[in-house]
Design an enzyme around this catalytic site. Structure first.
Site, PDB file in Angstrom:
ATOM      1  N   ALA A  64      12.207   2.860 -15.317  1.00 36.33           N
ATOM      2  CA  ALA A  64      11.046   2.345 -16.167  1.00 36.33           C
ATOM      3  C   ALA A  64      11.602   0.821 -16.795  1.00 36.33           C
ATOM      4  O   ALA A  64      12.815   0.690 -16.906  1.00 36.33           O
ATOM      5  CB  ALA A  64      10.946   3.462 -17.457  1.00 36.33           C
ATOM      6  N   GLY A 109      13.074   6.935 -13.780  1.00 39.00           N
ATOM      7  CA  GLY A 109      11.763   7.028 -13.605  1.00 39.00           C
ATOM      8  C   GLY A 109      11.534   6.838 -11.760  1.00 39.00           C
ATOM      9  O   GLY A 109      10.733   7.476 -11.241  1.00 39.00           O
ATOM     10  N   GLU A 112      12.555  10.184 -10.655  1.00 42.32           N
ATOM     11  CA  GLU A 112      11.383  11.268 -11.225  1.00 42.32           C
ATOM     12  C   GLU A 112      10.283  10.976 -10.129  1.00 42.32           C
ATOM     13  O   GLU A 112       9.435  11.847  -9.777  1.00 42.32           O
ATOM     14  CB  GLU A 112      10.932  10.795 -12.535  1.00 42.32           C
ATOM     15  CG  GLU A 112      12.159  11.299 -13.496  1.00 42.32           C
ATOM     16  CD  GLU A 112      11.822  10.789 -14.871  1.00 42.32           C
ATOM     17  OE1 GLU A 112      12.044  11.552 -15.983  1.00 42.32           O
ATOM     18  OE2 GLU A 112      11.752   9.731 -15.206  1.00 42.32           O
ATOM     19  N   GLU A 132      19.286   8.029 -18.146  1.00 40.41           N
ATOM     20  CA  GLU A 132      18.537   7.717 -19.590  1.00 40.41           C
ATOM     21  C   GLU A 132      19.400   8.051 -20.735  1.00 40.41           C
ATOM     22  O   GLU A 132      19.328   7.352 -21.734  1.00 40.41           O
ATOM     23  CB  GLU A 132      17.341   8.634 -19.797  1.00 40.41           C
ATOM     24  CG  GLU A 132      16.166   8.167 -18.672  1.00 40.41           C
ATOM     25  CD  GLU A 132      16.182   8.897 -17.485  1.00 40.41           C
ATOM     26  OE1 GLU A 132      15.051   8.886 -16.891  1.00 40.41           O
ATOM     27  OE2 GLU A 132      17.231   9.318 -16.893  1.00 40.41           O
TER      28      GLU A 132
END
Length: 258
Positions: A64, A109, A112, A132
């Site tokens: 992200a 992300g 993911e 993260e």
């Protein structure tokens, strides 16, 4: 679309996350654009298989966008997580098969997003991880839920708790990656697999996807009954009649997707 490219060629669609200067990091605009593309493709009866990849040769999606996330408050952070979770869930449950062609970093992300696809093909340069915790946050785009379901709870906890990257050989060993290819052949191999899947019974592939995804969230007996219902439903389709007739007649089936 500013950050997402979609190319449709017959039965195949290629979706490219296109922020190469940011290593294809997912900001909110990119997530929204990806969601719009996925919604459009989901209703496209001609498209049978979708390939998702990143632009350039360095990164699939490096995570992200940290610059955007840094100053979010709790409610804004939650809203960003829910936005991405919805888009990724739509990818997971769209009727078409979705292949992630991971051409470089798939972190946070990006890991993911790849995990939400039906399968992951990767180049030898690919690296995976959920870093993260090194930023003081948890995975928020369903990483704590999909990764354990893909590779098991213990390995998922190790990857998430340490924040370490793993190389493609380790990703393949633990079952996160289906196939590994040289970087210059990755997309050709992804298209080859996509074309093979697109040549199979369209309704059957879509129903098999639903049976696997939904059945994993049921108790075993309910899942068995669900599979039997889906199996029976196949016998109401023209694809079933064509597939079995073609087998008996020793010819290649010509599936119409109905």
């Amino acid at each position: 679309m500013e950050n997402v490219i979609c190319n449709v060629n017959g039965k195949l669609a290629e979706v490219i996350i296109n922020r190469p200067k940011a290593l294809n990091a997912l900001n909110s605009q990119t997530i929204k654009e990806l969601g719009e593309v996925i919604d459009d493709l989901s209703s496209n009866k001609e498209v049978k298989v979708v390939i998702i990849t990143g632009s350039g040769d360095k990164s699939f999606v490096a995570g992200a966008d940290i610059k955007e996330m840094r100053d979010l408050n709790a409610m804004e952070g939650r809203a960003l997580g829910r936005l991405a979770q919805k888009v990724f869930s739509n990818i997971e449950h769209m009727p078409q098969t979705v292949i992630a062609a991971v051409n470089g970093y798939a972190l946070g992300g990006g890991c993911e997003l790849a995990s939400a696809c039906d399968m992951r093909l990767a180049s030898k340069k690919a690296k995976f991880g959920q870093p993260e915790v090194t930023l003081g946050i948890t995975p928020g785009f369903a990483g704590t839920q999909r990764l354990p379901r893909l590779i098991g709870k213990g390995l998922a906890k190790e990857i998430i708790f340490t924040g370490d990257m793993i190389d493609v050989e380790e990703a393949y060993r633990i079952g996160l990656v289906n196939k590994v290819y040289d970087p210059d052949e990755l997309m050709d191999k992804a298209r080859e697999m996509a074309n093979k899947i697109a040549s199979r019974g369209t309704v059957a592939v879509s129903l098999a996807k639903a049976a696997i995804n939904d059945g994993l969230n049921m108790d075993t007996e309910s899942a068995y009954k669900y599979e039997a219902d889906i199996f029976g439903l196949c016998f109401s389709t023209e694809d079933q009649k064509e597939g079995m007739t073609a087998f008996i007649e020793k010819r290649k089936a010509d599936f119409k997707g109905c």
